[in-house]
Design a protein around this motif. Structure first.
Motif, short mmCIF file in Angstrom:
data_model
loop_
_atom_site.label_atom_id
_atom_site.label_comp_id
_atom_site.label_asym_id
_atom_site.label_seq_id
_atom_site.Cartn_x
_atom_site.Cartn_y
_atom_site.Cartn_z
N UNK A 327 -9.12 120.30 52.72
CA UNK A 327 -8.06 119.38 52.32
C UNK A 327 -8.29 118.94 50.88
N UNK A 328 -7.29 119.12 50.03
CA UNK A 328 -7.43 118.75 48.62
C UNK A 328 -6.24 117.91 48.18
N UNK A 329 -6.54 116.72 47.68
CA UNK A 329 -5.50 115.80 47.20
C UNK A 329 -5.48 115.84 45.67
N UNK A 330 -4.28 115.83 45.12
CA UNK A 330 -4.12 115.80 43.67
C UNK A 330 -3.18 114.68 43.28
N UNK A 331 -3.34 114.20 42.04
CA UNK A 331 -2.47 113.12 41.59
C UNK A 331 -2.73 112.72 40.16
N UNK A 332 -1.88 111.87 39.61
CA UNK A 332 -2.03 111.44 38.21
C UNK A 332 -3.22 110.53 37.98
N UNK A 333 -3.90 110.13 39.04
CA UNK A 333 -5.09 109.30 38.89
C UNK A 333 -6.34 110.12 38.58
N UNK A 334 -6.25 111.44 38.70
CA UNK A 334 -7.42 112.29 38.57
C UNK A 334 -7.55 112.85 37.15
N UNK A 335 -8.77 113.12 36.76
CA UNK A 335 -9.03 113.64 35.43
C UNK A 335 -8.42 115.02 35.24
N UNK A 336 -8.51 115.86 36.29
CA UNK A 336 -8.02 117.22 36.21
C UNK A 336 -6.74 117.36 37.04
N UNK A 337 -5.87 118.25 36.63
CA UNK A 337 -4.67 118.55 37.41
C UNK A 337 -5.09 119.46 38.56
N UNK A 338 -5.55 118.84 39.63
CA UNK A 338 -6.29 119.54 40.67
C UNK A 338 -5.48 120.67 41.30
N UNK A 339 -4.27 120.36 41.78
CA UNK A 339 -3.48 121.37 42.47
C UNK A 339 -3.15 122.53 41.54
N UNK A 340 -2.75 122.20 40.33
CA UNK A 340 -2.41 123.26 39.37
C UNK A 340 -3.61 124.14 39.06
N UNK A 341 -4.77 123.53 38.84
CA UNK A 341 -5.96 124.31 38.52
C UNK A 341 -6.31 125.29 39.64
N UNK A 342 -6.18 124.84 40.87
CA UNK A 342 -6.50 125.71 42.00
C UNK A 342 -5.46 126.79 42.18
N UNK A 343 -4.18 126.46 41.99
CA UNK A 343 -3.14 127.48 42.05
C UNK A 343 -3.40 128.54 40.97
N UNK A 344 -3.72 128.09 39.77
CA UNK A 344 -3.98 129.01 38.67
C UNK A 344 -5.15 129.94 39.00
N UNK A 345 -6.20 129.36 39.56
CA UNK A 345 -7.37 130.18 39.91
C UNK A 345 -7.05 131.15 41.04
N UNK A 346 -6.25 130.72 42.00
CA UNK A 346 -5.83 131.63 43.07
C UNK A 346 -5.08 132.82 42.49
N UNK A 347 -4.19 132.55 41.55
CA UNK A 347 -3.38 133.62 40.95
C UNK A 347 -4.25 134.58 40.16
N UNK A 348 -5.11 134.03 39.31
CA UNK A 348 -5.93 134.89 38.46
C UNK A 348 -7.05 135.59 39.23
N UNK A 349 -7.36 135.08 40.42
CA UNK A 349 -8.41 135.67 41.25
C UNK A 349 -7.87 136.72 42.22
N UNK A 350 -6.54 136.87 42.25
CA UNK A 350 -5.91 137.80 43.19
C UNK A 350 -6.28 139.24 42.88
N UNK A 351 -6.47 140.02 43.94
CA UNK A 351 -6.83 141.43 43.78
C UNK A 351 -5.68 142.36 44.18
N UNK A 352 -4.88 141.93 45.16
CA UNK A 352 -3.81 142.81 45.67
C UNK A 352 -2.43 142.14 45.66
#
Length: 503
Positions: A327-352
């Motif tokens: 479970x991962x919560x994201x919001x404007x209170x956090x230093x990093x744009x959590x959801x976006x960063x993880x989505x970006x990593x999922x996309x760039x980490x994709x193999x197929x």
């Protein structure tokens, strides 16, 4: 300092009103007002530059302020100024981090397990663990494919509650579904079950006082998240709680894309069928969903509910799943744009493959580039979108991205069987994320969101099969069709895209 800034904005707001009515003033006074207003707007633009925003958003606001004087500033006051939100949420971010650390001290063990879950994805798990809660390998999940299935499971689970019910939604409506929830909450509260309800003040602005008062009189503790008393001067109006959370006795949880309302069962004015995805959870990871609710509750009420009765590590009848749940919560209170960063990593980490379903698609430059590069690299990138709008400006802004995506090799499906409101992404048919976050800038930068990341669980397979079924009810948007769309549509898309950083 905040008081001085408020006074400054009130003065400019007053000048904006006068400026829009300058036609009624004599020429000399009109010139003076124009000069003063121009200086004030220049100061506002300076403030925007100093906030170090994304260059696209900065340029957009400058264009709005210059091209639409008077009205543009009022629009900026409602949606744009962020001079206080970081300060307002600093306390919440700090306290949330301490709370998560105190409850999840087994993080190092989870990290070791997570890194060995799928070879080759160590960097993704390192990021996910750094930005979110530990991965649970003791959680049962089930994907719920529409409102009828979701509400049937929720209402049944609520009926079984023995100690507490925690509910958090962006929108709660006073309609048939809303009243079904209300009746169960009334009954449970009268039976002695602790019931807490947190609703977003803007998303649920139509919820009648009578609805809330009836719950309060029965003993339900119901609160608004970030109430907006003076919309033009309240920075909170633009930072909304878009999370959808139900936790029952700390053992069962629900989260996903559905709010509480009749439209989610096909009784809305626009669509007879509403396709959505929600997630049923039972076991260890429910504690992290519970913690997200409790921290939001504490932020709005000042009440700390970090009691073992809500956060006990013991989970009755839990099932060992074949994969991980996080479970991962994201919001404007956090230093990093959590959801976006993880989505970006999922996309760039994709193999197929990368399969995305989202009702609103307004990516920032990072996500857009990552998707195009993935498609150009030969990865199977698919995007499932509604064929008809529920919000026209957002719909047209989303469509403005289609031509460049299709040119890069992304296959775009327009869902024809009602409205497609699901919010999930599947990578390589092994990893998936399902939750409240859309694939848009608002979810990335402004809203409080919560998503569940699934690693080689049976629910990933279920999402894959649901996506295949959705494609059967969809039409592929071809490059030729995009070239033939009317000039009027292209103009609307271009205008809407210009506003996309503000949506």
């Amino acid at each position: 300092m905040n008081k001085q800034i408020n006074i400054f904005f009130i003065i400019i707001l007053f000048l904006s009103v006068i400026y829009t009515m300058r036609g009624f003033l004599d020429e000399q006074l009109r010139i003076i007002i124009t000069i003063i207003y121009s200086i004030a707007i220049a100061l506002v633009i300076f403030v925007i530059f100093m906030e170090k925003r994304n260059p696209t958003r900065t340029l957009t606001w400058v264009i709005v302020l210059v091209a639409f004087p008077g009205v543009g500033f009022i629009f900026y006051l409602i949606f744009g100024h962020a001079y206080r939100h970081q300060r307002s949420y600093t306390r919440k971010a700090s306290e949330d981090e301490q709370a998560f650390e105190s409850v999840t001290r087994h993080r190092s063990l989870m990290q070791a397990n997570g890194q060995h879950l799928m070879p080759g994805r160590e960097k993704f798990f390192h990021l996910a663990l750094k930005l979110g809660s530990p991965i649970s390998f003791n959680t049962e999940t089930k994907v719920l494919a529409d409102g009828r299935e979701t509400f049937a499971h929720m209402l049944y689970a609520l009926e079984q509650a023995e100690h507490h019910i925690h509910i958090e939604f962006y929108t709660i409506r006073h309609d048939d579904i809303g009243n079904q929830f209300k009746q169960i909450l009334l009954k449970k509260a009268r039976d002695g079950v602790e019931v807490r309800v947190l609703y977003d003040a803007v998303g649920s602005w139509q919820l009648p006082k009578a609805y809330k008062n009836e719950l309060r009189q029965a003993g339900v503790d119901i609160k608004a998240f970030a109430p907006v008393r003076i919309p033009l001067l309240n920075h909170r109006v633009n930072y909304r709680n878009h999370r959808k959370i139900v936790v029952i006795d700390g053992q069962i949880g629900f989260t996903g894309g559905l709010n509480i309302g009749d439209e989610y069962v096909g009784k809305g004015k626009l669509f007879r069928h509403w396709r959505d995805s929600h997630l049923y959870m039972k076991g260890e990871a429910v504690r992290d969903l519970q913690l997200t609710f409790l921290r939001d509750w504490s932020f709005m009420t000042g009440e700390t509910k970090m009691d073992p009765v809500y956060l006990s590590p013991e989970h009755r009848n839990s099932k060992i799943d074949e994969g991980g749940v996080q479970v991962i919560a994201g919001g404007p209170d956090q230093q990093w744009e959590v959801i976006k960063k993880l989505f970006f990593k999922m996309i760039t980490n994709a193999k197929k493959s990368i399969w995305i379903a989202s009702p609103y698609f307004i990516p920032d430059d990072d996500i857009l580039s990552a998707l195009k590069i993935a498609a150009l690299s030969g990865i199977d990138v698919r995007l499932l979108m509604p064929s008809k709008p529920d919000k026209r400006v957002v719909f047209h802004a989303s469509r403005s991205y289609y031509p460049e995506l299709v040119d890069a090799g992304v296959v775009i499906y327009a869902y024809d069987h009602g409205f497609m409101h699901s919010k999930f992404m599947i990578v390589d048919q092994e990893i998936a994320s399902l939750g409240s976050a859309n694939m848009d800038m608002r979810s990335f930068h402004l809203n409080f969101e919560v998503n569940v990341f699934l690693y080689e669980t049976s629910s990933v397979s279920r999402l894959v099969s649901d996506y295949v079924l959705d494609m059967e009810h969809s039409s592929v948007i071809s490059a030729e069709a995009l070239k033939k769309r009317p000039f009027r549509s292209r103009m609307m898309e271009s205008f809407s895209r210009l506003l996309s950083p503000l949506l």
